[in-house]
Design a protein around this motif. Sequence first.
Motif, PDB file in Angstrom:
ATOM      1  N   ASP A 128     -27.891 -19.893 -27.041  1.00 36.97           N
ATOM      2  CA  ASP A 128     -27.423 -20.772 -28.109  1.00 36.97           C
ATOM      3  C   ASP A 128     -28.599 -21.162 -29.011  1.00 36.97           C
ATOM      4  N   PRO A 129     -28.545 -20.846 -30.308  1.00 36.60           N
ATOM      5  CA  PRO A 129     -29.670 -21.140 -31.209  1.00 36.60           C
ATOM      6  C   PRO A 129     -29.945 -22.634 -31.374  1.00 36.60           C
ATOM      7  N   LYS A 130     -29.047 -23.489 -30.920  1.00 37.86           N
ATOM      8  CA  LYS A 130     -29.275 -24.932 -31.008  1.00 37.86           C
ATOM      9  C   LYS A 130     -30.256 -25.411 -29.940  1.00 37.86           C
ATOM     10  N   LEU A 131     -30.508 -24.572 -28.943  1.00 39.44           N
ATOM     11  CA  LEU A 131     -31.433 -24.961 -27.880  1.00 39.44           C
ATOM     12  C   LEU A 131     -32.868 -24.982 -28.401  1.00 39.44           C
ATOM     13  N   GLU A 132     -33.619 -25.943 -27.942  1.00 35.97           N
ATOM     14  CA  GLU A 132     -35.014 -26.061 -28.350  1.00 35.97           C
ATOM     15  C   GLU A 132     -35.799 -24.848 -27.839  1.00 35.97           C
TER      16      GLU A 132
END
Length: 75
Positions: free
Chosen positions: A49-53
């Motif tokens: 998920d690209p929202k993950l840091e």
Amino acid sequence: MQKIVYISNSRDYTEQNDINDNKYLVRINKLLEEGWTISQLNPYTVDVDPKLENYLHKETLVSFVILEKNEEKSQ
């Protein structure tokens, strides 16, 4: 005889840990030492998920491994 074993590994590329300490790989390595052989291995890389840091440094690998072991029959 056959067994199906699941592997999952999600790690940061910068981690210094030994990848073979992964609980799934430890189990498969133990089975290989007991005489099981890998019949089939189909690894897949799962999108993170690209929202993950720090997602650019992550990889997630999953696979089902089919192991085989010949059992000699006593006569």
